[in-house]
Write a protein that holds these residues in place. Structure first.
Motif, PDB file in Angstrom:
ATOM      1  N   LEU A 128      -8.170  -1.443   2.419  1.00  0.00           N
ATOM      2  CA  LEU A 128      -6.793  -1.557   1.955  1.00  0.00           C
ATOM      3  C   LEU A 128      -5.973  -0.361   2.413  1.00  0.00           C
ATOM      4  O   LEU A 128      -6.365   0.791   2.220  1.00  0.00           O
ATOM      5  CB  LEU A 128      -6.758  -1.644   0.427  1.00  0.00           C
ATOM      6  CG  LEU A 128      -5.368  -1.663  -0.219  1.00  0.00           C
ATOM      7  CD1 LEU A 128      -4.665  -2.984   0.063  1.00  0.00           C
ATOM      8  CD2 LEU A 128      -5.467  -1.420  -1.718  1.00  0.00           C
ATOM      9  N   GLU A 129      -4.839  -0.646   3.030  1.00  0.00           N
ATOM     10  CA  GLU A 129      -3.922   0.425   3.415  1.00  0.00           C
ATOM     11  C   GLU A 129      -3.127   0.871   2.191  1.00  0.00           C
ATOM     12  O   GLU A 129      -2.510   0.044   1.516  1.00  0.00           O
ATOM     13  CB  GLU A 129      -2.973  -0.064   4.504  1.00  0.00           C
ATOM     14  CG  GLU A 129      -3.663  -0.393   5.824  1.00  0.00           C
ATOM     15  CD  GLU A 129      -2.670  -0.691   6.928  1.00  0.00           C
ATOM     16  OE1 GLU A 129      -1.479  -0.329   6.767  1.00  0.00           O
ATOM     17  OE2 GLU A 129      -3.078  -1.258   7.948  1.00  0.00           O
ATOM     18  N   PRO A 130      -3.130   2.179   1.890  1.00  0.00           N
ATOM     19  CA  PRO A 130      -2.421   2.659   0.694  1.00  0.00           C
ATOM     20  C   PRO A 130      -0.955   2.258   0.661  1.00  0.00           C
ATOM     21  O   PRO A 130      -0.409   1.966  -0.406  1.00  0.00           O
ATOM     22  CB  PRO A 130      -2.579   4.190   0.794  1.00  0.00           C
ATOM     23  CG  PRO A 130      -3.827   4.387   1.609  1.00  0.00           C
ATOM     24  CD  PRO A 130      -3.853   3.261   2.579  1.00  0.00           C
ATOM     25  N   ARG A 131      -0.323   2.190   1.828  1.00  0.00           N
ATOM     26  CA  ARG A 131       1.095   1.843   1.856  1.00  0.00           C
ATOM     27  C   ARG A 131       1.329   0.393   1.445  1.00  0.00           C
ATOM     28  O   ARG A 131       2.409   0.046   0.968  1.00  0.00           O
ATOM     29  CB  ARG A 131       1.689   2.113   3.239  1.00  0.00           C
ATOM     30  CG  ARG A 131       1.198   1.194   4.349  1.00  0.00           C
ATOM     31  CD  ARG A 131       1.732   1.674   5.690  1.00  0.00           C
ATOM     32  NE  ARG A 131       1.312   0.809   6.791  1.00  0.00           N
ATOM     33  CZ  ARG A 131       2.065  -0.160   7.297  1.00  0.00           C
ATOM     34  NH1 ARG A 131       3.267  -0.370   6.794  1.00  0.00           N
ATOM     35  NH2 ARG A 131       1.628  -0.893   8.306  1.00  0.00           N
ATOM     36  N   LEU A 132       0.298  -0.450   1.597  1.00  0.00           N
ATOM     37  CA  LEU A 132       0.445  -1.848   1.204  1.00  0.00           C
ATOM     38  C   LEU A 132       0.559  -1.968  -0.310  1.00  0.00           C
ATOM     39  O   LEU A 132       1.439  -2.670  -0.822  1.00  0.00           O
ATOM     40  CB  LEU A 132      -0.733  -2.672   1.728  1.00  0.00           C
ATOM     41  CG  LEU A 132      -0.781  -4.147   1.311  1.00  0.00           C
ATOM     42  CD1 LEU A 132       0.492  -4.863   1.724  1.00  0.00           C
ATOM     43  CD2 LEU A 132      -1.998  -4.840   1.911  1.00  0.00           C
ATOM     44  N   LEU A 133      -0.327  -1.301  -1.041  1.00  0.00           N
ATOM     45  CA  LEU A 133      -0.252  -1.327  -2.500  1.00  0.00           C
ATOM     46  C   LEU A 133       1.040  -0.680  -2.986  1.00  0.00           C
ATOM     47  O   LEU A 133       1.677  -1.164  -3.938  1.00  0.00           O
ATOM     48  CB  LEU A 133      -1.459  -0.619  -3.109  1.00  0.00           C
ATOM     49  CG  LEU A 133      -1.543  -0.633  -4.641  1.00  0.00           C
ATOM     50  CD1 LEU A 133      -1.557  -2.067  -5.172  1.00  0.00           C
ATOM     51  CD2 LEU A 133      -2.784   0.115  -5.122  1.00  0.00           C
ATOM     52  N   LYS A 134       1.439   0.393  -2.326  1.00  0.00           N
ATOM     53  CA  LYS A 134       2.699   1.052  -2.694  1.00  0.00           C
ATOM     54  C   LYS A 134       3.881   0.110  -2.495  1.00  0.00           C
ATOM     55  O   LYS A 134       4.814   0.066  -3.300  1.00  0.00           O
ATOM     56  CB  LYS A 134       2.874   2.320  -1.863  1.00  0.00           C
ATOM     57  CG  LYS A 134       4.096   3.136  -2.243  1.00  0.00           C
ATOM     58  CD  LYS A 134       4.178   4.420  -1.430  1.00  0.00           C
ATOM     59  CE  LYS A 134       5.406   5.231  -1.825  1.00  0.00           C
ATOM     60  NZ  LYS A 134       5.504   6.497  -1.027  1.00  0.00           N
ATOM     61  N   MET A 135       3.819  -0.668  -1.411  1.00  0.00           N
ATOM     62  CA  MET A 135       4.867  -1.643  -1.114  1.00  0.00           C
ATOM     63  C   MET A 135       4.968  -2.686  -2.233  1.00  0.00           C
ATOM     64  O   MET A 135       6.060  -3.042  -2.680  1.00  0.00           O
ATOM     65  CB  MET A 135       4.535  -2.321   0.227  1.00  0.00           C
ATOM     66  CG  MET A 135       5.656  -3.111   0.854  1.00  0.00           C
ATOM     67  SD  MET A 135       5.040  -4.005   2.315  1.00  0.00           S
ATOM     68  CE  MET A 135       4.290  -2.666   3.247  1.00  0.00           C
TER      69      MET A 135
END
Length: 377
Positions: free
Chosen positions: A104-111
């Motif tokens: 999982l890319e951290p920026r995806l969850l942040k998005m």
């Protein structure tokens, strides 16, 4: 068949094809809202009218299934969130990242969190499921601010502790009525605190060896349901509101001994009206009897007001049989007894009955007025 009949048949065929197009945009959007975002976007090629219909969905389902890599999935999610019509209130968001998609890319969850917060005044249902390689849980985002949220489902998250060894991840959800936690752990804490005056339904799934205390201050809680291995200790300041309990207990493979917390749970609820248990739950209690010799002599006063007792006749999986065999082999007094026991499990003659008589007698003795129902699954 006459020419008129043939012509009429053709008209009916054309009408059936155009029937969906005759529906209003609102109704089509409602029908398509049952699709995930990838499928919904694909409908835009059906006709010019359909090109932007998906952008007005009040519910958004973003699942990584069908995407080869997390990078591709991340780009897709970013594009969907950018193109979605912001004037349409978002009511439900369902995000699921599968293990097969990659890390999982951290920026995806942040998005996702940012978009949820952007829709905070209208978002009432939120599902977040994260599957990471290596079994590592992702910290639950503390930045979520969702005052309208009524239903929350979380899977494979880690709740981080604060002061006094307590993790309180749900303290800002003032309208929460339904909460589901699946395979979540805590870090830097002993207590997972759930304090809510509006919470009515609480569901807990656990397939991991998680040892922590769930501290509940939920005066309106009416239903508690559990599936998995009951390692967590439940601590309630007031459990009199709980009327319906469902327990589908199992044991983790190669576990040395069954969890005694299951017995503590059954003695916790003083006023429940209905109890549903699986045959695996009864078998786990049967394994506990050797660790708690007084079990079969107990009178579970917590079940004294029980009106309905349902037993779900679930078939035992091979893994469950193997685990039961492993636990019972630990108690074998000789090699001959161990060999005989192992052979009985291999042949399928053990357990001899899906419902242990001693445990069922305990339930019937503790709840003499309850209506008993056996449900085939």
């Amino acid at each position: 068949m006459s020419n008129s009949a043939i012509q009429n048949s053709g008209v009916e065929e054309i009408d059936s094809k155009d029937r969906l197009s005759d529906l209003s945009d609102c109704l089509i959007i409602h029908i398509l809202s049952y699709l995930d975002a990838k499928q919904a976007v694909q409908t835009s090629v059906l006709a010019p009218r359909w090109m932007n219909l998906w952008t007005g969905f009040p519910e958004l389902t973003l699942h990584s299934t069908g995407f080869q890599t997390c990078e591709i999935f991340t780009k897709f999610v970013s594009r969907v969130l950018c193109l979605r019509d912001p004037s349409i209130p978002l009511q439900a968001l369902d995000f699921k990242h599968a293990r097969a998609t990659g890390r999982l890319e951290p920026r995806l969850l942040k998005m996702i969190v940012n978009y949820a917060n952007y829709s905070c005044q209208t978002l009432t249902h939120l599902k977040l499921a994260i599957y990471s390689r290596g079994g590592h849980q992702i910290p639950f985002p503390e930045s979520l601010n969702l005052p309208a949220l009524t239903s929350l489902q979380l899977e494979n998250f880690k709740f981080c502790g604060g002061d006094k060894s307590r993790a309180e991840p749900f303290s800002t959800f003032n309208k929460l009525s339904s909460l589901l936690i699946s395979n979540c752990t805590i870090s830097g804490a002993i207590f997972l605190c759930i304090s809510s005056v509006t919470l009515v339904n609480f569901t807990l799934y656990n397939k991991l060896s998680n040892f922590y205390i769930i501290e509940l201050c939920t005066p309106s809680l009416c239903r508690f349901a559990f599936t998995g291995t009951p390692y967590q200790t439940l601590s309630w300041s007031n459990v009199s509101s709980v009327k319906h309990v469902e327990i589908y207990a199992e044991v983790i493979p190669y576990q040395k001994e069954p969890p005694l917390t299951l017995l503590k749970w059954l003695r916790l609820f003083p006023n429940i009206k209905s109890l549903t248990v699986s045959t695996t739950t009864l078998q786990v209690l049967y394994l506990i009897r050797d660790l708690s010799p007084y079990l079969l002599k107990l009178n579970l006063r917590s079940l004294g007001n029980l009106e309905s007792l349902k037993v779900k006749m679930e078939p035992f999986s091979d893994g469950f049989r193997m685990t039961m065999c492993h636990v019972m082999l630990q108690k074998a007094k000789s090699k001959e007894e161990a060999s005989s026991l192992q052979r009985a499990f291999t042949e399928g003659s053990e357990p001899s009955s899906p419902i242990p008589d001693e445990i069922m007698d305990l339930f019937l003795r503790s709840s003499p007025t309850a209506k008993v129902e056996f449900i085939d699954c």
